[in-house]
Design a protein around this motif. Sequence first.
Motif, PDB file in Angstrom:
ATOM      1  N   ILE A  70       0.842  -1.202   0.000  1.00 30.48           N
ATOM      2  CA  ILE A  70       0.000   0.000   0.000  1.00 30.48           C
ATOM      3  C   ILE A  70       0.870   1.242   0.000  1.00 30.48           C
ATOM      4  N   ASP A  71       1.906   1.243   0.842  1.00 33.36           N
ATOM      5  CA  ASP A  71       2.807   2.389   0.889  1.00 33.36           C
ATOM      6  C   ASP A  71       3.505   2.606  -0.454  1.00 33.36           C
ATOM      7  N   ALA A  72       3.899   1.513  -1.113  1.00 29.14           N
ATOM      8  CA  ALA A  72       4.567   1.624  -2.411  1.00 29.14           C
ATOM      9  C   ALA A  72       3.614   2.188  -3.465  1.00 29.14           C
ATOM     10  N   ALA A  73       2.356   1.719  -3.444  1.00 27.07           N
ATOM     11  CA  ALA A  73       1.380   2.202  -4.428  1.00 27.07           C
ATOM     12  C   ALA A  73       1.072   3.679  -4.214  1.00 27.07           C
ATOM     13  N   VAL A  74       0.975   4.095  -2.948  1.00 27.14           N
ATOM     14  CA  VAL A  74       0.719   5.499  -2.654  1.00 27.14           C
ATOM     15  C   VAL A  74       1.901   6.361  -3.100  1.00 27.14           C
ATOM     16  N   ALA A  75       3.104   5.844  -2.933  1.00 28.38           N
ATOM     17  CA  ALA A  75       4.290   6.579  -3.381  1.00 28.38           C
ATOM     18  C   ALA A  75       4.276   6.763  -4.898  1.00 28.38           C
TER      19      ALA A  75
END
Length: 543
Positions: A493-498
Motif C-alpha cells: 500500500i505504501d509503495a502504491a501510494v508513493a
Amino acid sequence: MSNAEQRATGAAVEERRSWIPMIGLFLAQVLMSFNVAALPISLGGFVEDFGVPPTTASTTIVVYGLAVAALVMTGAKLGQRIGWVLIFRIVVVAFAGSSLLMIFSPSIEWAIGGQVLAGASAAIIVPSLVALIAENYRGDQQATAVGSLGSARAFSGVSAFLIGGTLGTLVGWRPVFLITLGLAVAVFALSFRLRSDRGDRSVRIDVVASVLIGVAIVMLTLGFNNLNGWGVISAREGAPFSVLGLSPAPVLVVLGVVFGQLFFMWTRRRMRSGRTPLVDLSVLDRPQERAAIYAMFIIVLMEAAVNFALPTYIQVVQGRTPFDTSLAMMPFNLTVFVTATLIVRFYSRFAPRTIALFSFGLTTAALVWLAFVVTNNWETIPTIAGLVVFGVGQGALVTLVFNVLVTAVPKHLAGDVGSIRGTTQNLASAVGTAVMGAVLVTLLTTGVARAVEDHPELPPELVAQVDLDSVNFVGNDELRGVLEGTTATPEQIDAAVAVNEDQRLRTLKLGFLILAGISAVAALPASRLPSYRPAEIPDPEAE
C-alpha cells in the motif's frame, strides 16, 4: 489636421455620461467570469457530492464554453434584431435561472444543464457588452469602458477563488452560486439605466451559417474533450462507436474543422452577393486583426488549462480544501487583475506588438520555471514567484488583444467584434480545459504503468485488482481505501501510494512544459500585431 488630432478634438467636446450604466455592464462581465472561475473551485465538491470522477465534473466547464462559442454569433444577430437592451435583460434573467439550477442540482446532469443555460445566456451577453458600450459611451469614456471588461474578468477570478474557496471549505460549493444569482439581480436592476434601442427588424439571421458554425464548434469541443476517454487514435472500450477502428474523437475534430471552413466559405459567398452575413468577416480583413484572434485563443487556452490543472491537483490529488486552492491560486489571479487594470498606462509608450512579445516571453519563462520548481508544497517562494510572473504576462495579454480588435473596426461592427471575441474565448476555454485533462490523464496513465514495472513489490495480480495502469486522478487517501479492500500488504500500500504521489507531480510538471511550448509558439501571431502606438491608430470610421 491629422486623424488623431481630429479625434482628440472631438473627444473633448463629447458629452460625458454617467458611469452608473457601465457599472451594470461591468457586473455583467463579472457575472459570467465569476461563474466560470467558480467551476474549478467546485470540482472537488462535484466529485464528492455526485460521486463522479474529476474529468466528468469538468464537463460543467466544457459545456459552458461550448454553448457560448456555438451560439454567440447567432446571439449577436438576435441582439441587433430585437434590441440590445431588451435582449440583455432577458438573458440576464435566464442566467439567474442557471444559478438556481446549480444551487439545487441533485446530480451532475442537472449541474451540467445549468451550465448549458448559463452558456446560452452568455452567448448573448458577450456581444451585448461591446455593443452597449459603443451605444452608451464615446471617446475616452468608451476606451476606458472597453478596458474595464478585461479587469472585470480578472477581478472575477480573484474574488471567485477567494470567496468561492472560503464558502466551499466552510459551507459547501452550492452557496458559491448564490453570488452569481445576486449579481444577476443587480445587473438586471442596473440595466434600466442603459440607453435604449429599438432593434432592427430588418436584420435577418443566416440560419445556414448558424448551423454550420454551431456544428463545427460542437464537433471540435466534443472531439477534444473525449480524446482521453474515447482514444487519441484507436477507439477504446469507452468510445460510443468507432470509424474503421479509429476513435470518434479525432474524427470529430477533423469534421469540426471541415464545417468551420464551410462556414467561412458560405459567409464570404453571402457577403459577395450583398446579403447580411451572420458575422461580418471584414473585421478580420487585415493581418493584425487575425493575429489578435490567434493570440487571444492561445492566451485563453493557457489560462483555462492552468485554472483546470491546479485546482484539480490541489483538491483531488492532494485532498486539500477549496480554501487552500483559493490561496494557492491567489498570486496568479490577483496579478492578472492588477496587470489587466494597469497595462493601459503603457499603451502610450509601447506598441501592441512590443507588449505582446514581451508578455508571451514572460508566460513562457514562468511556465518553464514552474515545471522545475513546483512541489507538493504550494507555499514555497519559487512557486509563488512563478505564478506571479505568469499572471503579469497573462493579465497584459488579456486586455491588449481585445483593445487591438475594438480600436481597429468602425462602431457599427462592435457586435461582430463581440461575437468573434466570445467565440474565440469560449472555444479556447473549452478546448484548453478538455485538452489539458486529456493530456494529463494520458501522461499519468503512461507514467503509472512505467512506475509499476519499476516496483517489483507491486505484483501483476495486485495491479489487476486496482487497475493501476489505467488510472484517473485519485487522491492518496482514496487509493489507500481501495487497496485496503484488496490482498495488498501494508508495504505494498505504501509503495502504491508513493507511485500515486510521484507520478501525479511529474505529470503536472510535464503539463507545465507543454503549456510553455504553446506559449513560445504564440510569438508567431504576436509578431503580426500592430506596431503603432494609440496616437498613430488609423480612424476605422474614415476607412
